[in-house]
Write a protein that holds these residues in place. Structure first.
Motif, PDB file in Angstrom:
ATOM      1  N   GLN A 141       0.852  -1.168   0.000  1.00  0.00           N
ATOM      2  CA  GLN A 141       0.000   0.000   0.000  1.00  0.00           C
ATOM      3  C   GLN A 141       0.899   1.232   0.000  1.00  0.00           C
ATOM      4  OE1 GLN A 141      -2.609  -0.023   3.341  1.00  0.00           O
ATOM      5  NE2 GLN A 141      -3.455   1.987   2.914  1.00  0.00           N
ATOM      6  N   CYS A 142       0.540   2.241  -0.761  1.00  0.00           N
ATOM      7  CA  CYS A 142       1.323   3.471  -0.819  1.00  0.00           C
ATOM      8  C   CYS A 142       0.947   4.370   0.355  1.00  0.00           C
ATOM      9  CB  CYS A 142       1.077   4.201  -2.133  1.00  0.00           C
ATOM     10  SG  CYS A 142       2.075   5.688  -2.302  1.00  0.00           S
ATOM     11  N   SER A 143       1.938   5.071   0.901  1.00  0.00           N
ATOM     12  CA  SER A 143       1.682   5.963   2.037  1.00  0.00           C
ATOM     13  C   SER A 143       1.193   7.337   1.602  1.00  0.00           C
ATOM     14  CB  SER A 143       2.947   6.120   2.882  1.00  0.00           C
ATOM     15  OG  SER A 143       3.947   6.769   2.131  1.00  0.00           O
ATOM     16  N   THR A 144       1.299   7.664   0.304  1.00  0.00           N
ATOM     17  CA  THR A 144       0.882   8.992  -0.139  1.00  0.00           C
ATOM     18  C   THR A 144      -0.325   8.986  -1.069  1.00  0.00           C
ATOM     19  OG1 THR A 144       2.523   8.897  -1.907  1.00  0.00           O
ATOM     20  CG2 THR A 144       3.172  10.009   0.099  1.00  0.00           C
ATOM     21  N   CYS A 145      -0.508   7.954  -1.891  1.00  0.00           N
ATOM     22  CA  CYS A 145      -1.673   7.903  -2.785  1.00  0.00           C
ATOM     23  C   CYS A 145      -2.548   6.707  -2.400  1.00  0.00           C
ATOM     24  CB  CYS A 145      -1.229   7.834  -4.246  1.00  0.00           C
ATOM     25  SG  CYS A 145      -0.496   6.271  -4.762  1.00  0.00           S
ATOM     26  N   THR A 146      -3.493   6.372  -3.240  1.00  0.00           N
ATOM     27  CA  THR A 146      -4.444   5.303  -2.925  1.00  0.00           C
ATOM     28  C   THR A 146      -4.051   3.955  -3.518  1.00  0.00           C
ATOM     29  OG1 THR A 146      -5.771   5.900  -4.856  1.00  0.00           O
ATOM     30  CG2 THR A 146      -6.358   6.927  -2.746  1.00  0.00           C
ATOM     31  N   TYR A 147      -2.808   3.790  -3.982  1.00  0.00           N
ATOM     32  CA  TYR A 147      -2.379   2.539  -4.602  1.00  0.00           C
ATOM     33  C   TYR A 147      -2.399   1.392  -3.598  1.00  0.00           C
ATOM     34  CZ  TYR A 147       0.600  -1.025  -6.661  1.00  0.00           C
ATOM     35  OH  TYR A 147       1.095  -2.215  -7.131  1.00  0.00           O
ATOM     36  N   LYS A 148      -2.993   0.274  -4.036  1.00  0.00           N
ATOM     37  CA  LYS A 148      -2.925  -0.998  -3.307  1.00  0.00           C
ATOM     38  C   LYS A 148      -2.736  -2.071  -4.369  1.00  0.00           C
ATOM     39  CE  LYS A 148      -5.772  -0.065   0.706  1.00  0.00           C
ATOM     40  NZ  LYS A 148      -6.950  -0.439   1.478  1.00  0.00           N
ATOM     41  N   GLY A 149      -1.749  -2.923  -4.152  1.00  0.00           N
ATOM     42  CA  GLY A 149      -1.489  -3.959  -5.138  1.00  0.00           C
ATOM     43  C   GLY A 149      -0.487  -4.971  -4.632  1.00  0.00           C
ATOM     44  N   PRO A 150      -0.067  -5.873  -5.524  1.00  0.00           N
ATOM     45  CA  PRO A 150       0.884  -6.905  -5.124  1.00  0.00           C
ATOM     46  C   PRO A 150       2.287  -6.331  -4.947  1.00  0.00           C
ATOM     47  CG  PRO A 150       0.438  -7.072  -7.455  1.00  0.00           C
ATOM     48  CD  PRO A 150      -0.493  -6.017  -6.911  1.00  0.00           C
ATOM     49  N   VAL A 151       3.092  -7.022  -4.143  1.00  0.00           N
ATOM     50  CA  VAL A 151       4.498  -6.662  -4.006  1.00  0.00           C
ATOM     51  C   VAL A 151       5.169  -7.013  -5.323  1.00  0.00           C
ATOM     52  CG1 VAL A 151       6.616  -7.128  -2.740  1.00  0.00           C
ATOM     53  CG2 VAL A 151       4.453  -7.031  -1.523  1.00  0.00           C
ATOM     54  N   LEU A 152       5.864  -6.057  -5.917  1.00  0.00           N
ATOM     55  CA  LEU A 152       6.401  -6.242  -7.262  1.00  0.00           C
ATOM     56  C   LEU A 152       7.676  -7.047  -7.323  1.00  0.00           C
ATOM     57  CD1 LEU A 152       5.685  -2.648  -8.573  1.00  0.00           C
ATOM     58  CD2 LEU A 152       4.306  -4.706  -8.886  1.00  0.00           C
ATOM     59  N   GLN A 153       8.499  -6.998  -6.274  1.00  0.00           N
ATOM     60  CA  GLN A 153       9.736  -7.771  -6.247  1.00  0.00           C
ATOM     61  C   GLN A 153       9.857  -8.450  -4.897  1.00  0.00           C
ATOM     62  OE1 GLN A 153      12.779  -4.924  -7.027  1.00  0.00           O
ATOM     63  NE2 GLN A 153      12.720  -4.029  -5.008  1.00  0.00           N
ATOM     64  N   SER A 154      10.657  -9.502  -4.839  1.00  0.00           N
ATOM     65  CA  SER A 154      10.771 -10.233  -3.573  1.00  0.00           C
ATOM     66  C   SER A 154      11.524  -9.412  -2.556  1.00  0.00           C
ATOM     67  CB  SER A 154      11.480 -11.570  -3.789  1.00  0.00           C
ATOM     68  OG  SER A 154      12.787 -11.354  -4.242  1.00  0.00           O
ATOM     69  N   GLU A 155      11.004  -9.358  -1.336  1.00  0.00           N
ATOM     70  CA  GLU A 155      11.626  -8.656  -0.206  1.00  0.00           C
ATOM     71  C   GLU A 155      12.178  -9.682   0.757  1.00  0.00           C
ATOM     72  OE1 GLU A 155      11.851  -5.312   0.560  1.00  0.00           O
ATOM     73  OE2 GLU A 155      11.164  -4.921  -1.460  1.00  0.00           O
ATOM     74  N   SER A 156      13.262  -9.373   1.391  1.00  0.00           N
ATOM     75  CA  SER A 156      13.814 -10.311   2.374  1.00  0.00           C
ATOM     76  C   SER A 156      13.683  -9.783   3.760  1.00  0.00           C
ATOM     77  CB  SER A 156      15.269 -10.601   2.068  1.00  0.00           C
ATOM     78  OG  SER A 156      16.001  -9.420   1.957  1.00  0.00           O
TER      79      SER A 156
END
Length: 90
Positions: free
Chosen positions: A75-90
């Motif tokens: 989720q974006c902290s400034t706009c209304t974007y919600k979606g999948p994580v685009l790259q793998s996070e560790s």
């Protein structure tokens, strides 16, 4: 030991603060290892903090700070974007 000055260990997140540009670090809240929170390393001059893990990739819509909202969603902290994580996070 000779040194009596102890400082907390800070885990750097590799993400810049959206307010001042310093790096965000992970800290532990409360006494005896409470929940982690993420704050600006420039404290006390910058008081930015969030409770959810920041992600290293920017928002695809506004280039703002993405925050992990569930295991595989962001989720974006400034706009209304919600979606999948685009790259793998560790």
């Amino acid at each position: 030991p000779e040194c009596k000055n102890s400082k907390p260990l800070l885990n750097k997140m590799g993400v810049d603060c959206p307010e001042c540009g310093n790096e965000l670090v992970e800290r532990m809240g409360g006494k005896r290892g409470g929940r982690p929170f993420y704050a600006c390393s420039g404290y006390p001059s910058c008081k930015f903090l969030i409770n959810r893990k920041p992600l290293s990739q920017p928002c695809p819509d506004c280039s703002g700070l993405l925050i992990q909202s569930a295991q595989n969603t962001a989720q974006c902290s400034t706009c209304t974007y919600k979606g999948p994580v685009l790259q793998s996070e560790s």
